[in-house]
Design an enzyme around this catalytic site. Structure first.
Site, mmCIF file in Angstrom:
data_model
loop_
_atom_site.group_PDB
_atom_site.id
_atom_site.type_symbol
_atom_site.label_atom_id
_atom_site.label_comp_id
_atom_site.label_asym_id
_atom_site.label_seq_id
_atom_site.Cartn_x
_atom_site.Cartn_y
_atom_site.Cartn_z
ATOM 1 N N TRP A 173 43.171 75.123 38.883
ATOM 2 C CA TRP A 173 41.919 74.806 39.578
ATOM 3 C C TRP A 173 41.995 75.133 41.070
ATOM 4 O O TRP A 173 41.103 74.779 41.821
ATOM 5 C CB TRP A 173 41.587 73.321 39.389
ATOM 6 C CG TRP A 173 41.487 72.931 37.957
ATOM 7 C CD1 TRP A 173 40.379 73.019 37.153
ATOM 8 C CD2 TRP A 173 42.541 72.395 37.142
ATOM 9 N NE1 TRP A 173 40.680 72.578 35.891
ATOM 10 C CE2 TRP A 173 42.003 72.194 35.842
ATOM 11 C CE3 TRP A 173 43.881 72.082 37.353
ATOM 12 C CZ2 TRP A 173 42.752 71.684 34.793
ATOM 13 C CZ3 TRP A 173 44.632 71.584 36.308
ATOM 14 C CH2 TRP A 173 44.069 71.385 35.039
ATOM 15 N N ASP A 174 43.062 75.760 41.521
ATOM 16 C CA ASP A 174 43.282 76.036 42.937
ATOM 17 C C ASP A 174 43.407 74.736 43.724
ATOM 18 O O ASP A 174 42.894 74.607 44.840
ATOM 19 C CB ASP A 174 42.148 76.905 43.514
ATOM 20 C CG ASP A 174 42.480 77.462 44.893
ATOM 21 O OD1 ASP A 174 43.661 77.399 45.282
ATOM 22 O OD2 ASP A 174 41.563 77.933 45.588
ATOM 23 N N TYR A 175 44.127 73.781 43.139
ATOM 24 C CA TYR A 175 44.381 72.515 43.809
ATOM 25 C C TYR A 175 45.728 72.575 44.530
ATOM 26 O O TYR A 175 46.631 71.752 44.289
ATOM 27 C CB TYR A 175 44.355 71.358 42.817
ATOM 28 C CG TYR A 175 42.994 71.001 42.275
ATOM 29 C CD1 TYR A 175 41.819 71.419 42.896
ATOM 30 C CD2 TYR A 175 42.870 70.227 41.124
ATOM 31 C CE1 TYR A 175 40.575 71.083 42.392
ATOM 32 C CE2 TYR A 175 41.620 69.881 40.609
ATOM 33 C CZ TYR A 175 40.478 70.311 41.244
ATOM 34 O OH TYR A 175 39.231 69.972 40.738
ATOM 35 N N ASP A 176 45.898 73.565 45.425
ATOM 36 C CA ASP A 176 47.073 73.588 46.296
ATOM 37 C C ASP A 176 47.192 72.256 47.024
ATOM 38 O O ASP A 176 46.188 71.586 47.279
ATOM 39 C CB ASP A 176 46.932 74.677 47.363
ATOM 40 C CG ASP A 176 46.832 76.078 46.788
ATOM 41 O OD1 ASP A 176 47.125 76.256 45.604
ATOM 42 O OD2 ASP A 176 46.450 76.983 47.551
ATOM 43 N N LYS A 211 43.567 68.107 47.347
ATOM 44 C CA LYS A 211 42.238 68.624 47.046
ATOM 45 C C LYS A 211 41.565 67.824 45.942
ATOM 46 O O LYS A 211 40.338 67.640 45.953
ATOM 47 C CB LYS A 211 42.326 70.092 46.627
ATOM 48 C CG LYS A 211 42.548 71.074 47.749
ATOM 49 C CD LYS A 211 42.410 72.501 47.222
ATOM 50 C CE LYS A 211 42.558 73.540 48.312
ATOM 51 N NZ LYS A 211 42.340 74.911 47.780
#
Length: 843
Positions: A520-523, A548
């Site tokens: 989910w692009d939860y860097d 995030k």
């Protein structure tokens, strides 16, 4: 004529609701739009025929719509008003005497219609009463306060930083964003006025994510900022007068591959008193200074490598630039020039780490070589212009400069490495490297070798505990972000994690994963905040990490074990073929995770666009916060913008409280099967946010979940401020934050709560300051209650973290950078503005 037009509009609106309502019902949604539309069509038909029953039917439509809205959303003004407002508006128009007169059949007297019209008037009155009640209701607020004894707490914060300075992004290497200054207080903050304003000139770059978002450093009576062009500017902190400006003369870069152009800040180091040998050699100036810049630039001439990058960048051609120079570790250098004992470090957009004199702004020879530069492309695989550089400032200690890098991800699965490197503070020699794909190989790599490609990177800011000797690295994820079926164990191990490495060797002491198998692009986006907390009566050296996905993890920074409980919860497994989503995800005691989205959460300016959002929602995959991306389209809430992003949170180490800006904006994530070729399939309209992901089975398209009118489909509020007791994990207050003044076509100051990006700061004076909202304001809040006490209008978006300092005139200043943000859509600017109390202000 007016009556006929009104009847036609009601019929048209009702008919649209009937058609859409049928569609929504087929998709498994509510039947209410069908009923509402049917009542409006029937009412319009009767009114067109001049039948008095049209008023009664329309009154029924109004009351049905109102009752349905109250049942779904309660007394929530911003959710209920658009649902009922348009319907009520038409009802009020029907009550106008000229309309009633025109609708009255010929030969009848007005008394015949008074009863029916009175019914409609009664329905309108009930709607008005409910609307009035919603104005006194705030279902989203948590209206607590920190206890007075907590606010009056007195404690010693151990730091070598002078109280009046702000020498690092988070003020100290602990990353708290806390100042011990207390001249500005809740009692006088409303007296703040502009002390000076500086304009940097043309600083932006022609890429979508250009942003002047530097947090100023203030040390020894000088203020420093950096620009998207990697320039460094020094100002007088009391007058705003420019003292010097450094231009790195960037290598020519193709912006075809670029997504971001920013510099979030600088690093400062003072070697005075460390016993370094000092030279009396004169400071380079004029031609010599220009020659140093040219030498610095010459070492990073770039030739792209890797087939995917070559094709997309258009660099696979005869006569390409010379290859990247990768030399052996720089030799030891002799005495340091006197003006270079105090240095500023800037990471440039062409992947250089440059050491500058803090006094003159000229390059300091001897760091990394005679040109004062470390070439960050050293050892990198898949070299490609603008695909790698550090958008965040490095971490500095008395011995080392530690730096990671931002990678232009989602282009392919052959990208530069996410390696983190430590260079000698004195010489720029590579001391150790933490390669997430090969973490045991901490010795500096030899010339000609490369690091592991496409592994998690550290693009944000690190924190450091000198007593434990640990550096804390928030980590991202290898490319691509939205599909992980092909990831290796090495790519997964440190993805979306906080990693503690030994400052002396670079070896991993512990790691904590905040998202398992992140798709989910939860860097982990923000600098960890290090603070000692009293939890259950015992002192815990803690680490506070904003994420995030909305979790605030509080860990024991010695071991990485949770200091406040963390539990694993089951999540959706609705994924595409080849994907392998994690069965569970960690949830912290402190969680700002959004409630599960339902059709009732859809929003619009009228029942029609709200209905269209519900139809769109019903078509998407959605089984909660961690629903995997899909070819059908998945609602990802929160989206990759995050509930918290790189601005993170501010922590008061004395009061042991946290202040943050949680924001909420859903995205739609769609996977598109792609051929195993270099054909571009999502790099142009209708895919403005397309990720090609060459070498993988799927391209990906991301877009905010918006209505046909360009408004968020999810109901407001979209942004808050919040205060948390870190000793218990309890959220003490949460308030809607920001207006739509700069989001809407008409600048209406409606307080809906808006998104934002950029961090807060807190002070010993009992205040928090924040400028990151998408309306152009800097605000001051009472740290005890979260109440907004002061705000000032900015000339552009303030998507940066402010700073505060004590000027040589004895006044406390608040400084804000108002440069805007291309991706966020705020107005771009070039302003640096300082505020202070008049003559010190009233106590």
């Amino acid at each position: 004529m007016l009556s006929l037009i009104l009847s036609a509009l009601i019929f048209l609106m009702g008919g649209t609701l009937v058609v859409g309502g049928v569609r929504l019902l087929i998709l498994g949604g509510t039947w209410a739009y069908l009923v509402l539309g049917g009542l409006m069509v029937l009412s319009a038909t009767l009114l067109f025929l001049r039948r008095p029953g049209g008023f009664i039917v329309y009154a029924a439509a109004m009351l049905f719509n109102l009752g349905w809205g109250l049942w779904e959303v309660g007394l929530d003004w911003w959710v209920l008003a658009p649902r009922a407002g348009v319907v009520m508006f038409f009802g009020l128009l029907l009550l106008l005497p000229p309309v009633r007169q025109a609708l009255r059949p010929t030969g009848t007297i007005d008394n015949t219609w008074r009863g029916e019209a009175g019914t409609l008037a009664g329905a309108a009155g009930i709607s008005a009463i409910v609307a009035l009640l919603t104005l006194f209701s705030d279902p989203h607020a948590i209206s607590g306060q920190f206890a007075e004894d907590r606010m009056q707490a007195i404690g010693l914060v151990r730091t070598e930083v002078p109280d009046g300075e702000w020498p690092a992004y988070g003020r100290t290497v602990a990353g708290q964003k806390y100042s011990p200054l207390a001249q500005i207080t809740p009692a006088n903050v409303n007296q703040l006025e502009v002390a000076w304003e500086y304009h940097a000139g043309e600083t932006h770059v022609g890429v979508p994510g250009t942003a002047l978002q530097s947090t100023p450093l203030i040390v020894q009576d000088t203020l420093y900022i950096c620009t998207p062009r990697s320039e460094v500017i020094a100002l007088d902190p009391v007058t705003g007068t420019e003292r010097w400006r450094f231009d790195p003369d960037l290598v020519a870069l193709s912006d075809r591959l670029s997504t971001y152009a920013t510099c979030r800040g600088l690093a400062y180091h003072d070697a005075t008193g460390l016993g370094w040998e000092v030279s009396d050699e004169p400071v380079p100036n004029g031609a010599e200074a220009r020659a140093l810049v040219a030498a610095s630039r010459a070492g990073v001439t770039i030739k792209a490598s890797g087939a995917a990058q070559n094709v997309v960048a258009g660099t696979a051609q005869a006569g390409a630039p010379n290859p990247i120079i990768v030399d052996d570790a720089p030799q030891e250098w002799g005495p340091i020039r006197a003006d270079c004992l105090r240095r500023i470090f800037v990471a440039t957009r062409d992947a250089r780490l440059v050491a500058l004199s803090a006094e003159t702004g000229r390059i300091c020879p001897g760091f990394g070589g005679a040109d004062g530069t470390v070439n960050l492309w050293m050892g990198q695989p898949n070299v490609s212009p603008t695909a790698y550089y550090s958008t965040s400032p490095p971490l500095v200690t008395n011995e080392l400069v530690v730096i990671g890098g931002s990678i232009n991800d989602n282009l392919s699965n052959e990208l530069p490495s996410g390696v983190v490197r430590a260079f000698s503070m004195r010489t720029g020699r590579l001391v150790w490297n933490f390669d997430p794909g090969n973490p045991e190989a901490i010795e500096p790599i030899a010339s000609g070798e490369t690091y592991t490609q496409n592994v998690p990177n550290h693009w944000s800011l690190a924190s450091y505990d000198p007593e434990l000797g640990l550096v804390y690295l928030p980590m991202g994820v290898g490319s691509p972000d939205q599909y992980g079926g092909d990831r290796t164990p090495a790519q997964e191990r440190f993805a979306a994690s906080i990693v503690a490495v030994d400052i002396a060797s670079g070896s991993v002491r512990w790691s904590f994963q905040t998202v398992h198998h992140d798709i989910w692009d939860y860097d982990v986006p923000a600098q960890p905040s290090l603070v000692d907390l009293t939890i259950d009566g015992r002192r815990v050296p803690a680490l506070v990490q904003a994420t995030k996905q909305g979790e605030i993890f509080v860990l024991d920074r010695r071991s990485g074990e949770p200091a406040l409980p963390v539990k694993e919860v089951a999540v959706s497994q609705l994924s595409v073929d080849g994907e392998r989503p994690a069965a569970t995800q960690p949830v912290s005691t402190i969680s700002f995770a959004p409630e599960p989205v339902t059709g009732a959460d859809m929003w619009g300016l009228s029942p029609i666009d709200q209905m269209l959002c519900r139809i769109a929602f019903a078509k998407l995959n959605y089984e909660g916060r961690f629903t995997p991306p899909s070819t059908n389209g998945t609602l990802t809430h929160p989206g990759s913008f995050g509930i918290f992003n790189w601005g993170g949170v501010a922590v008061d180490p004395v009061r042991q409280v946290m202040f943050g800006m949680p924001v909420y904006l859903g995205f739609v994530s769609t996977l598109i099967p792609r051929p195993d070729t270099l054909d571009e399939i999502v790099s142009s309209p209708p895919y403005p946010m397309g990720n090609e992901n060459f070498g993988t089975p799927y391209a990906a398209v991301l877009r905010p979940f918006m209505s046909p009118l360009g408004l968020p489909c999810q109901a407001p509020p979209w942004g808050y401020i919040a205060g948390v007791d870190l000793t218990t994990g309890k959220t003490i207050y949460q308030h809607v934050n920001g207006t739509v003044r700069d989001m809407a076509p008409i600048p209406l100051p409606f307080k809906t709560g808006v998104p934002g990006i950029g961090g807060p700061i807190v002070t010993a004076g009992g205040l928090a300051f924040l400028s990151g909202t998408v309306d152009y304001y800097v605000r001051g809040y009472d740290l005890r209650s979260g109440d907004e006490l002061w705000r000032a209008r900015l000339p552009a978006g303030g998507q940066a973290t402010p700073a505060t300092y004590l000027g040589r005139d004895g006044r406390q200043y608040l400084v804000v950078v108002a440069g805007g943000h291309g991706y966020v859509g705020t107005k771009l600017g070039d302003a640096v503005i300082a505020y202070a109390l008049p003559d010190g202000g009233s106590p």
